[in-house]
Design a protein around this motif. Structure first.
Motif, PDB file in Angstrom:
ATOM      1  N   UNK A 179       0.832  -1.206   0.000  1.00  0.00           N
ATOM      2  CA  UNK A 179       0.000   0.000   0.000  1.00  0.00           C
ATOM      3  C   UNK A 179       0.865   1.255   0.000  1.00  0.00           C
ATOM      4  N   UNK A 180       1.972   1.252   0.731  1.00  0.00           N
ATOM      5  CA  UNK A 180       2.849   2.426   0.804  1.00  0.00           C
ATOM      6  C   UNK A 180       3.416   2.792  -0.557  1.00  0.00           C
ATOM      7  N   UNK A 181       3.831   1.801  -1.335  1.00  0.00           N
ATOM      8  CA  UNK A 181       4.380   2.064  -2.664  1.00  0.00           C
ATOM      9  C   UNK A 181       3.344   2.719  -3.574  1.00  0.00           C
ATOM     10  N   UNK A 182       2.114   2.236  -3.487  1.00  0.00           N
ATOM     11  CA  UNK A 182       1.037   2.794  -4.323  1.00  0.00           C
ATOM     12  C   UNK A 182       0.698   4.213  -3.872  1.00  0.00           C
ATOM     13  N   UNK A 183       0.626   4.412  -2.552  1.00  0.00           N
ATOM     14  CA  UNK A 183       0.224   5.708  -2.018  1.00  0.00           C
ATOM     15  C   UNK A 183       1.211   6.816  -2.371  1.00  0.00           C
ATOM     16  N   UNK A 184       2.504   6.511  -2.380  1.00  0.00           N
ATOM     17  CA  UNK A 184       3.494   7.567  -2.622  1.00  0.00           C
ATOM     18  C   UNK A 184       3.281   8.209  -3.992  1.00  0.00           C
ATOM     19  N   UNK A 185       3.058   7.398  -5.016  1.00  0.00           N
ATOM     20  CA  UNK A 185       2.805   7.941  -6.359  1.00  0.00           C
ATOM     21  C   UNK A 185       1.485   8.715  -6.398  1.00  0.00           C
ATOM     22  N   UNK A 237      -7.941   8.922  -5.262  1.00  0.00           N
ATOM     23  CA  UNK A 237      -7.099   7.728  -5.487  1.00  0.00           C
ATOM     24  C   UNK A 237      -6.441   7.237  -4.202  1.00  0.00           C
ATOM     25  N   UNK A 238      -5.717   8.097  -3.448  1.00  0.00           N
ATOM     26  CA  UNK A 238      -5.136   7.580  -2.196  1.00  0.00           C
ATOM     27  C   UNK A 238      -6.191   7.202  -1.161  1.00  0.00           C
ATOM     28  N   UNK A 239      -7.350   7.886  -1.196  1.00  0.00           N
ATOM     29  CA  UNK A 239      -8.407   7.526  -0.247  1.00  0.00           C
ATOM     30  C   UNK A 239      -8.946   6.127  -0.538  1.00  0.00           C
ATOM     31  N   UNK A 240      -9.076   5.795  -1.833  1.00  0.00           N
ATOM     32  CA  UNK A 240      -9.531   4.440  -2.185  1.00  0.00           C
ATOM     33  C   UNK A 240      -8.511   3.401  -1.724  1.00  0.00           C
ATOM     34  N   UNK A 241      -7.248   3.721  -1.935  1.00  0.00           N
ATOM     35  CA  UNK A 241      -6.201   2.788  -1.503  1.00  0.00           C
ATOM     36  C   UNK A 241      -6.223   2.618   0.005  1.00  0.00           C
TER      37      UNK A 241
END
Length: 587
Positions: A179-185, A237-241
């Protein structure tokens, strides 16, 4: 590669205050330690008190648990206080250094970063780091320590259940990593769209009168809505993640709890462990649940702050396009005469090899003379005069003042020699006196009024209740365009510079007012070398030298009479603007 390099770099201020940070983390460890002692007392209360009916054990265990809870709360409160200091201190430090860094930017750097984007970085991005610093101080050691000590206590009290504990930690760690990798972008994209939205807001608020004048509200509404929609989607996008994170944790822990009850129950039936250990174990699981729940909010905030830290680092690492030379010589302003010479000067906004805005410019301005630049729009007039105070650096050739290459003069010293009234008359909130005395706030009333008289501003200033102590609204919106220009001219001439640049600075005043300004300045600034940029020919008629520019090159130079006699372009400009006036009246 260092973990969270940008965020770690933004918190460099606390290297000098490590003792306070260390003390706060001691508070964290003590709070966690006393909190984790509570399940030990629960096991004792059940095994030796409830099951055996021993009232004294029950009372002692309850009082001990209360004592541990009070200690844990007290240490947690002390840590929260330090965490608030760390967060706000970080924000204050970053606002200061980033603002000061922006003040060092050259015009070339400012061309790269729109105002709205810099505002987002100074506000929203720093806020993200503020919250991350606060949360990191409060929880980043607390949560891992709680989990580690809970693991130790479980190993001591219920070694047969440790594997369940480890399984939960490993699965959760993998989940957080992905999740952290996805959130950073996603956070980087969110900040980029926020920049774009704020740039539109900046433009629209600054130009609201123009929008209304052309009845373009619907168009601007659509333009803003497009940017706003992009920001909304980027924010979702980050909220969905993140929305997957907390349910996943509850699912993992719920299944793990069921596994504990099933497997632990079998162990109790087999006589391997006691009921109190199972209850204590579920308490430790509750602590894990609480810590993982906290981390599910803290880690995304830290990831967002890392993205924001990268954006601030970009500003901090920006090298000004104009730098002082290592061997710069500090000239004494009082010894400067004001002789300016351009020697084969060329300049490109794109750097060496780019399309040149001005090229092969050579001329000399003697001390106390007035040099005017005239030519069609886009001919390079403003570009040329921006090279004198080194707002930009020449790509080829050099400019000298009294024989000294301006690249060898420190910029702060150069700009005490050269003052400029720019095309855009920018005033600051404060008083009229403070605006005119901007270069020297210790300037006397007499000095301010003298400059104001020369700029033909004293008449309207004196008519205002409060005189020179009257307030100026932000950007000078409580004055007309012509009044703002006259106040800007007064600000430029008040320090009595050796070189004065007027960049189309009388375009908003009438010809009669302009003539009064020029007459007053010829007396007050008679020892000053003056450079004028003008669109209307009436501004330059009395100049000692008129330099005619076209497509970035000098096509002719001389005084008015000389140019009228030999320059077709000059005569065309004259005829188009002053065709109804007899040539002999202005010759």
């Amino acid at each position: 590669m260092a973990l969270l390099p940008n965020l770690r770099r933004m918190m460099i201020i606390y290297r000098g205050n490590w003792k306070w940070i260390a003390l706060s983390q001691i508070f964290v460890l003590l709070s966690a330690f006393f909190m984790l002692l509570i399940p030990v007392q629960i096991a004792t209360l059940i095994n030796l008190g409830v099951i055996t009916g021993n009232i004294s054990v029950i009372v002692d265990s309850a009082l001990t648990m209360l004592f541990f809870a009070i200690l844990a709360g007290a240490f947690a409160m002390a840590n929260l206080y330090v965490a608030a200091l760390v967060g706000e201190g970080t924000a204050h430090y970053l606002r200061t250094i980033v603002y000061e860094k922006i003040q060092t930017f050259s015009f070339g750097n400012l061309d790269t970063y729109p105002v709205g984007e810099m505002l987002v970085r100074l506000t929203n991005d720093i806020y993200q780091i503020n919250m991350a610093a606060n949360y990191a101080t409060r929880y980043m050691l607390y949560a891992p320590f709680m989990i580690l000590i809970a693991l130790v206590f479980v190993y001591i009290g219920s070694p047969s259940l440790v594997w369940i504990f480890l399984l939960v930690i490993i699965i959760t760690a993998v989940l957080f990593g992905v999740i952290s990798l996805v959130l950073q972008k996603q956070y980087q994209e969110r900040q980029r769209t926020l920049d774009a939205e704020n740039n539109v807001l900046q433009e629209d608020f600054a130009g609201v009168r123009v929008i209304k004048s052309f009845v373009m509200q619907d168009y601007e509404n659509k333009r803003f809505e497009e940017k706003n929609e992009n920001f909304r989607l980027a924010s979702l996008s980050p909220l969905r993640t993140m929305s997957l994170q907390l349910p996943s944790i509850f699912l993992i822990l719920g299944l793990s709890n069921a596994l504990v009850i099933w497997y632990g129950g079998m162990q109790v039936i087999a006589g391997v462990i006691e009921v109190g250990e199972i209850v204590a174990f579920t308490q430790y699981f509750f602590f894990i649940l609480a810590q993982l729940w906290i981390l599910s909010y803290v880690l995304p905030q830290i990831i967002a702050a890392e993205a924001s830290g990268g954006r601030l680092a970009e500003l901090i690492d920006t090298v000004p396009t104009v730098l002082n030379a290592p061997d710069a010589e500090a000239l004494i302003p009082g010894e400067i005469k004001g002789r300016v010479e351009f020697e084969n000067v060329s300049f490109s906004y794109d750097g060496p090899g780019g399309k040149e805005a001005v090229k092969n410019i050579s001329f000399t301005a003697e001390p106390g003379t007035t040099v005017a630049f005239l030519g069609p729009t886009g001919s390079g007039k403003s570009t040329l005069i921006n090279l004198i105070p080194r707002f930009y650096d020449t790509t080829e050739g050099r400019i000298t003042i009294d024989g000294h290459d301006i690249k060898k003069i420190p910029q702060d010293k150069l700009r005490t020699i050269v003052d400029i009234a720019l095309q855009e008359s920018v005033l600051f909130s404060g008083t009229i006196h403070e605006n005119i005395a901007f270069a020297d706030q210790d300037m006397t009333y007499e000095q301010v009024r003298e400059a104001s008289l020369a700029a033909d501003a004293d008449g309207f200033v004196s008519a205002i209740p409060g005189d020179y102590k009257s307030r100026v609204a932000r950007k000078g919106t409580n004055f007309s365009g012509g009044q703002r220009q006259r106040l800007s001219i007064a600000r430029a001439i008040a320090p009595h510079p050796k070189i004065l640049i007027l960049d189309d600075s009388t375009s908003a005043v009438d010809v009669a007012t302009e003539s009064r300004i020029q007459a007053a300045m010829s007396t007050l600034m008679k020892e000053t070398t003056i450079f004028m940029v003008a669109q209307r020919i009436s501004t330059v008629l009395t100049a000692d030298t008129i330099i005619l520019l076209d497509q970035g090159e000098i096509v002719d130079k001389g005084n008015h009479s000389e140019l009228m006699g030999r320059s077709t372009l000059y005569r065309e400009i004259f005829e188009s603007q002053l065709g109804g006036i007899r040539k002999e009246d202005v010759s």
